[in-house]
Design a protein around this motif. Sequence first.
Motif, mmCIF file in Angstrom:
data_model
loop_
_atom_site.group_PDB
_atom_site.id
_atom_site.type_symbol
_atom_site.label_atom_id
_atom_site.label_comp_id
_atom_site.label_asym_id
_atom_site.label_seq_id
_atom_site.Cartn_x
_atom_site.Cartn_y
_atom_site.Cartn_z
ATOM 1 N N THR A 1 -31.038 8.388 -19.528
ATOM 2 C CA THR A 1 -30.426 7.805 -18.346
ATOM 3 C C THR A 1 -28.959 7.497 -18.647
ATOM 4 O O THR A 1 -28.528 7.539 -19.805
ATOM 5 N N TYR A 2 -28.226 7.157 -17.624
ATOM 6 C CA TYR A 2 -26.815 6.815 -17.793
ATOM 7 C C TYR A 2 -26.656 5.656 -18.772
ATOM 8 O O TYR A 2 -25.815 5.706 -19.682
ATOM 9 N N SER A 3 -27.456 4.612 -18.612
ATOM 10 C CA SER A 3 -27.329 3.433 -19.479
ATOM 11 C C SER A 3 -27.712 3.745 -20.920
ATOM 12 O O SER A 3 -27.120 3.216 -21.864
ATOM 13 N N LEU B 1 -17.702 11.347 -19.434
ATOM 14 C CA LEU B 1 -18.557 11.976 -20.444
ATOM 15 C C LEU B 1 -19.978 11.442 -20.331
ATOM 16 O O LEU B 1 -20.945 12.210 -20.437
ATOM 17 N N THR B 2 -20.121 10.157 -20.091
ATOM 18 C CA THR B 2 -21.445 9.542 -19.956
ATOM 19 C C THR B 2 -22.196 10.140 -18.782
ATOM 20 O O THR B 2 -23.390 10.459 -18.877
ATOM 21 N N ILE B 3 -21.502 10.300 -17.653
ATOM 22 C CA ILE B 3 -22.131 10.903 -16.472
ATOM 23 C C ILE B 3 -22.564 12.333 -16.776
ATOM 24 O O ILE B 3 -23.693 12.736 -16.475
ATOM 25 N N SER B 4 -21.660 13.096 -17.379
ATOM 26 C CA SER B 4 -21.944 14.494 -17.697
ATOM 27 C C SER B 4 -23.154 14.623 -18.621
ATOM 28 O O SER B 4 -24.053 15.446 -18.384
ATOM 29 N N LEU B 5 -23.211 13.815 -19.666
ATOM 30 C CA LEU B 5 -24.318 13.888 -20.625
ATOM 31 C C LEU B 5 -25.640 13.432 -20.003
ATOM 32 O O LEU B 5 -26.698 14.008 -20.284
ATOM 33 N N PHE C 1 -31.987 0.599 -28.573
ATOM 34 C CA PHE C 1 -30.980 0.715 -27.515
ATOM 35 C C PHE C 1 -31.559 0.818 -26.108
ATOM 36 O O PHE C 1 -30.823 0.723 -25.130
ATOM 37 N N ALA C 2 -32.859 0.992 -25.966
ATOM 38 C CA ALA C 2 -33.470 1.083 -24.646
ATOM 39 C C ALA C 2 -34.377 -0.099 -24.407
ATOM 40 O O ALA C 2 -35.222 -0.424 -25.227
ATOM 41 N N LEU D 1 -23.571 6.243 -27.120
ATOM 42 C CA LEU D 1 -22.166 6.500 -27.399
ATOM 43 C C LEU D 1 -21.507 5.281 -28.049
ATOM 44 O O LEU D 1 -20.619 5.432 -28.903
ATOM 45 N N LEU D 2 -21.965 4.108 -27.683
ATOM 46 C CA LEU D 2 -21.428 2.909 -28.309
ATOM 47 C C LEU D 2 -21.861 2.821 -29.772
ATOM 48 O O LEU D 2 -21.068 2.440 -30.644
#
Length: 235
Positions: free
Chosen positions: A50-52, A39-43, A228-229, A58-59
């Motif tokens: 970015t992925y991170s 799901l992370t990759i897809s989003l 978060f970033a 999501l966390l």
Amino acid sequence: MGKTKKKHSKYPAIVGGQVLDSSMDSMEETRFRKRNQKLTISLSEKLHFTYSEVECLLLIFYKLQKESKEFKLGVDKTLFRDVLHCSLKMTEDYLMDRIFYTLDKGPSPYMTMETWAASLSLFLKGTLEEKMQYCYKVYDALGEKLLGRETMFHLLRKSLLSLSGEEDAEESAKEMIEVLTKKMDIDRDGKISFNDYRQTILKQPMLLEVFGQCLPTRENIHAFMTTFAQKPGKM
């Protein structure tokens, strides 16, 4: 031998006025990451993150989800409103239901991870085109794809009530409708279509939220991104 200390998640313990579960150890976080990797990759491929960044969002969702009445269903609307109000300073209460419906049209009062990530992609890094589409849908409560005088009056009156009394708000709303109709009604049919709205905003972006706040300010975007970033992107 002393007890080994658990490593806790590095992500924020407070979001939207909610004290989130700070007891998540590194093992639980690792399991969560693996479980949601696809799901992370897809989003990250279709959103402005970015992925991170998606992982972090999501966390945060997962921690909020633990505070929901029904964990398995997602984050409930009340918690999401708290995030909008406390973290993104979107305080127009009468627009909150419209915002939630625009972002998540399903019948459930709960928000999924996908909708959560897509909503924050729009709020934090959305393009002007995305924001125009979203704002117009929020304002178009009747779903007519036209903003008539009655709809404009309702939106403007609500905005002005907090600044003045009932009578003053009504008079000011009527005056603003005349001004905005002259400025935004390009085809002169007495209503503001999306095309009328879009052409006006492209020329004058400051009018994007002319009928009420439904996006966070640049300052609040930056503040939320820093939760978060590591390196907030250019807003």
